[in-house]
Scaffold this motif. Structure first.
Motif, PDB file in Angstrom:
ATOM      1  N   LYS A 185       0.828  -1.210   0.000  1.00  0.00           N
ATOM      2  CA  LYS A 185       0.000   0.000   0.000  1.00  0.00           C
ATOM      3  C   LYS A 185       0.862   1.259   0.000  1.00  0.00           C
ATOM      4  CE  LYS A 185      -4.002  -2.131   2.236  1.00  0.00           C
ATOM      5  NZ  LYS A 185      -4.886  -2.176   3.433  1.00  0.00           N
ATOM      6  N   ARG A 188       1.845   1.888  -3.507  1.00  0.00           N
ATOM      7  CA  ARG A 188       0.718   2.429  -4.279  1.00  0.00           C
ATOM      8  C   ARG A 188       0.432   3.887  -3.919  1.00  0.00           C
ATOM      9  NH1 ARG A 188      -4.106   0.750  -3.810  1.00  0.00           N
ATOM     10  NH2 ARG A 188      -4.042  -0.585  -1.968  1.00  0.00           N
ATOM     11  N   GLU A 208      -0.623   1.396 -11.210  1.00  0.00           N
ATOM     12  CA  GLU A 208      -1.297   1.283  -9.915  1.00  0.00           C
ATOM     13  C   GLU A 208      -2.438   0.268  -9.972  1.00  0.00           C
ATOM     14  OE1 GLU A 208      -3.413   2.154  -6.271  1.00  0.00           O
ATOM     15  OE2 GLU A 208      -4.225   2.378  -8.284  1.00  0.00           O
ATOM     16  N   TRP A 211      -0.754  -3.182  -9.912  1.00  0.00           N
ATOM     17  CA  TRP A 211      -0.174  -3.438  -8.583  1.00  0.00           C
ATOM     18  C   TRP A 211      -1.272  -3.756  -7.569  1.00  0.00           C
ATOM     19  CZ3 TRP A 211       5.237  -2.200  -7.252  1.00  0.00           C
ATOM     20  CH2 TRP A 211       5.543  -2.563  -5.940  1.00  0.00           C
ATOM     21  N   ASN A 212      -2.361  -2.971  -7.622  1.00  0.00           N
ATOM     22  CA  ASN A 212      -3.451  -3.176  -6.671  1.00  0.00           C
ATOM     23  C   ASN A 212      -4.056  -4.566  -6.831  1.00  0.00           C
ATOM     24  OD1 ASN A 212      -5.492  -2.833  -4.829  1.00  0.00           O
ATOM     25  ND2 ASN A 212      -6.346  -1.012  -5.764  1.00  0.00           N
ATOM     26  N   GLU A 215      -1.742  -7.087  -5.429  1.00  0.00           N
ATOM     27  CA  GLU A 215      -1.810  -7.043  -3.966  1.00  0.00           C
ATOM     28  C   GLU A 215      -2.970  -7.877  -3.445  1.00  0.00           C
ATOM     29  OE1 GLU A 215      -3.382  -3.719  -0.937  1.00  0.00           O
ATOM     30  OE2 GLU A 215      -1.605  -3.081  -2.087  1.00  0.00           O
ATOM     31  N   TRP A 234     -11.126  -2.489  -5.326  1.00  0.00           N
ATOM     32  CA  TRP A 234     -10.191  -2.283  -6.446  1.00  0.00           C
ATOM     33  C   TRP A 234     -10.877  -1.522  -7.586  1.00  0.00           C
ATOM     34  CZ3 TRP A 234     -10.139  -5.612 -11.124  1.00  0.00           C
ATOM     35  CH2 TRP A 234      -9.079  -5.321 -11.975  1.00  0.00           C
ATOM     36  N   HIS A 238     -10.465   2.701  -8.901  1.00  0.00           N
ATOM     37  CA  HIS A 238     -10.038   3.053 -10.258  1.00  0.00           C
ATOM     38  C   HIS A 238     -11.197   3.466 -11.160  1.00  0.00           C
ATOM     39  CE1 HIS A 238      -5.957   1.667  -9.459  1.00  0.00           C
ATOM     40  NE2 HIS A 238      -6.504   0.678  -8.789  1.00  0.00           N
TER      41      HIS A 238
END
Length: 721
Positions: A185, A188, A208, A211-212, A215, A234, A238
């Motif tokens: 986090k 990010r 991002e 990556w999220n 994660e 998520w 976005h």
């Protein structure tokens, strides 16, 4: 990007030798301009020292690679296409010298490629074809490090990376998992902070987004039930334009009559934000008295929708039963046509029941296939298991995207993530992104989570170290970011030190302050060869600028006796010319370092003699001068100066009366005469060169020594008697 440097250059050979990581030459390359593009061919070769293949086949893990033991070709942003036969096509617009039929030579560097014209004789061609240019073109592979905003990303993420390396390996996995999620986090948050300052955020937004998702799926590795909750977060993160539309609607004079009102309500439902949807519907219900019961029924359905709570006492099976009862109730309302008179409420009811056709009719509100995926799972399969994600992801992408168009790179990366194919995600990101930052840091984090242990490269080190080395090598090309790269090399146990040794020698030592930084890094890591090299470079530079004190200080740090001797002689020459010493503080405080060379020892002691003489400590001064004369560590050219300095002590009445023990003994005078005889021979030669002054000094010294010889004979005869 290309920069052009003008220089006289004539290259006859098309070949280019590349250094392996073990410092052995392994590769020969050629460059040929054809058909409006420049074709670079790289032949496979094995390193004779480490026996690794320097150029693996392009079907290996990474097509975008550098020429090392581990790699072949580095992708210059989007201007290179790598094919299976190891041919790279470089856009000629980036190299002004490139034109059809031209033969170009090139040399790989740590971060750039040097491209130059060659003198090449084609097969069957008489004479030599000469290029008309004598320029070297520098083609840069990565411009991102020169962006001020992205430099902030590199600096901030460096601190997170270093903190990650401090997590103890012996901790249980359940204790380390919250730390890894927190670090993810943090990465990010740094990306998002940079996005707020950049106008072009598309690349960072994609980074991002990926990556999220990694994660959620890999690092946090949430189970069924909680998985959907994380995927909803998520998507909401976005897909933030819904909140902007909602603010616009609510700030209008009549929100329920605003043209975007129902789009906001439907968007809230599609994202599972049912509480916000109920609040918006309440405004409409307050004005629609005729449909009051209908709105009350919809509000009841929205409020009763079960949401899984990982911390509750209910099991996932109990939640599934409860959700199915709710879903059947919504379906009954739809079958009974409870909302038939209100097209908007009927649309919401169809969404709640998970009708795929209805969802696909609102692509403009979903905007992406993965938003469609999460919405479909929310209203049709809320207890989805991680192993089932790939099936639904593939079907949703096929349903959402136009069958005539191929998926974009981002779609392929996300699909690989839903398939839990970590290595495919890393591979695709390595090809698609402009730099190594994302894949290096994500791979490092995944490696700490023990998720990459099953994958080993067929060459070099493991995947984590390979990517960190490539990323850090790029940082070393920047005038300030090179300091960050040092820490990355430190945490690459296999090749990190070798890389650091090779790169640290290429850091431009523009200022003494920068040289001290580099030197401190080398000293902390016990790199004696690099320490000596840096000190020698700075010592020679200082000597060229006639900064003798700085040159002497650097030569002492380098422990270079020969250079210290040279600088000491320059000090003595300056003394003979000007009659004073420069940099007295340095000479006074050398301490044991003066033992590095005889000349340096003599310089320090001779300065000490003058200091004692100036303080009228004649006893100590005479003893020290006598030891310097008899030790013969002074350069021959300085003998006359030493003996001349002895004249006041030999002739001064105050010295001889107050300190009679300062008179020279027979042995000392004999040595002084021998030294004087050598000087006489030299002065005879000098006399032919019209240097009569030196002969006069010799005669005066001989007279003073003769007087002291007489005193010594009388003194020793008296003592014997």
């Amino acid at each position: 990007s290309a920069r052009t440097y003008s220089c006289p250059l004539e290259i006859v050979d098309r070949t280019c030798t590349i250094m392996c990581r073990c410092a052995s030459p392994v590769l020969v390359s050629e460059c040929l301009g054809t058909g409006g593009s420049v074709t670079m061919r790289v032949r496979e070769a094995a390193c004779s020292t480490c026996t690794r293949i320097a150029v693996p086949k392009m079907k290996s893990l990474f097509p975008r690679i550098k020429v090392t033991c581990q790699a072949v070709i580095m992708k210059l942003r989007r201007n290179i296409t790598v094919t299976n036969d190891c041919v790279v096509f470089l856009n000629p617009k980036n190299i002004p010298a490139a034109r059809d039929g031209m033969h170009l030579g090139f040399a790989w560097g740590p971060g750039d490629i040097l491209v130059f014209d060659t003198v090449y004789k084609a097969a069957g061609q008489c004479g030599t074809t000469r290029s008309g240019s004598s320029l070297i073109h520098v083609v840069r592979k990565d411009e991102d490090i020169y962006s001020p905003i992205l430099r902030k990303l590199f600096n901030e993420s460096h601190h997170i990376f270093v903190g990650l390396q401090t997590i103890r390996e012996d901790l249980p996995s359940k204790n380390k998992k919250p730390q890894f999620v927190s670090i993810s986090k943090s990465y990010r948050s740094v990306i998002r902070a940079c996005m707020e300052e950049l106008q072009q955020v598309s690349i960072l937004l994609a980074i991002e987004l990926i990556w999220n998702l990694c994660e959620v799926l890999f690092i946090d590795a949430v189970p069924a039930g909680s998985l959907l909750l994380h995927l909803l977060d998520w998507v909401r993160l976005h897909k933030a334009d819904v909140d902007e539309k909602a603010r616009e609607v609510l700030q209008s004079e009549s929100p329920v009559e605003h043209h975007g009102y129902w789009d906001v309500v439907v968007s809230y439902v599609l994202q599972g934000r049912l509480e916000e949807a109920r609040q918006m519907l309440a405004k409409q219900a307050a004005q629609q008295y005729a449909d009051k019961n209908m709105y009350k029924l919809m509000d009841n359905l929205l409020s009763k929708m079960p949401v899984y709570n990982p911390g509750s006492i209910h099991t996932l099976t109990e939640f599934d039963v409860k959700w199915r009862h709710w879903h059947e109730e919504v379906d009954r309302c739809l079958q009974d046509k409870s909302f038939a008179s209100n097209v908007h409420l009927e649309l919401i009811c169809k969404i709640l029941v998970g009708d795929e056709d209805t969802l696909l009719e609102h692509k403009e509100l979903l905007s992406t296939w993965y938003h469609f995926l999460v919405t479909r799972l929310l209203f049709a399969h809320p207890t989805i298991k991680p192993t089932e994600l790939h099936y639904y992801a593939q079907s949703c992408m096929a349903m959402f995207l136009d069958s005539r168009s191929a998926p974009e790179t981002l779609d392929s990366i996300l699909l690989a993530a839903f398939d839990f194919d970590i290595h495919q995600v890393i591979k695709d990101c390595s090809i698609a992104l402009n730099n190594w930052w994302f894949v290096a840091h994500l791979t490092d984090l995944l490696d700490h989570c023990k998720l990459l242990q099953s994958h080993n490269l067929h060459f070099g080190s493991n995947l984590r170290e390979f990517l960190l080395l490539e990323y850090a090598s790029g940082l070393f090309n920047h005038h300030s970011l090179w300091q960050l790269a040092v820490d990355y090399f430190d945490h690459c146990p296999e090749f990190g030190r070798v890389y650091l040794e090779l790169h640290i020698e290429r850091v431009p030592l523009d200022t003494e302050r920068k040289a001290l930084k580099v030197l401190r890094i080398c000293e902390q890591r016990q790199m004696p060869e690099q320490v000596r090299s840096i000190c020698k470079i700075m010592a020679k530079r200082a000597l060229r600028n006639n900064r003798l004190g700085s040159a002497l200080s650097w030569s002492i740090r380098a422990k270079d006796a020969a250079f210290a001797t040279l600088i000491s002689e320059r000090f003595l020459q300056d003394y003979c010319t000007r009659g004073t010493f420069s940099d007295l503080d340095l000479i006074d405080n050398l301490g044991p370092a003066m033992l590095l060379s005889d000349r340096l020892t003599f310089l320090v002691k001779y300065h000490e003699f003058h200091k004692l003489y100036g303080e009228k400590c004649f006893t100590e001064a005479a003893k020290l001068l006598l030891s310097l004369i008899t030790a013969k560590i002074a350069p021959r050219s300085f003998w006359m100066t030493l003996l001349t300095d002895a004249l006041p002590l030999l002739e001064q009445k105050e010295v001889s009366q107050t300190h009679p023990h300062l008179s020279l003994g027979l042995c000392d005078i004999t040595q002084a005469f021998a030294l004087l005889d050598d000087l006489t021979v030299i002065c005879v030669f000098w006399s032919f060169q019209e240097e009569d002054i030196e002969l006069t000094k010799v005669e005066l010294l001989r007279l003073a020594l003769a007087r002291n010889l007489a005193k010594a004979i009388v003194k020793e005869g008296t003592v014997d008697a």
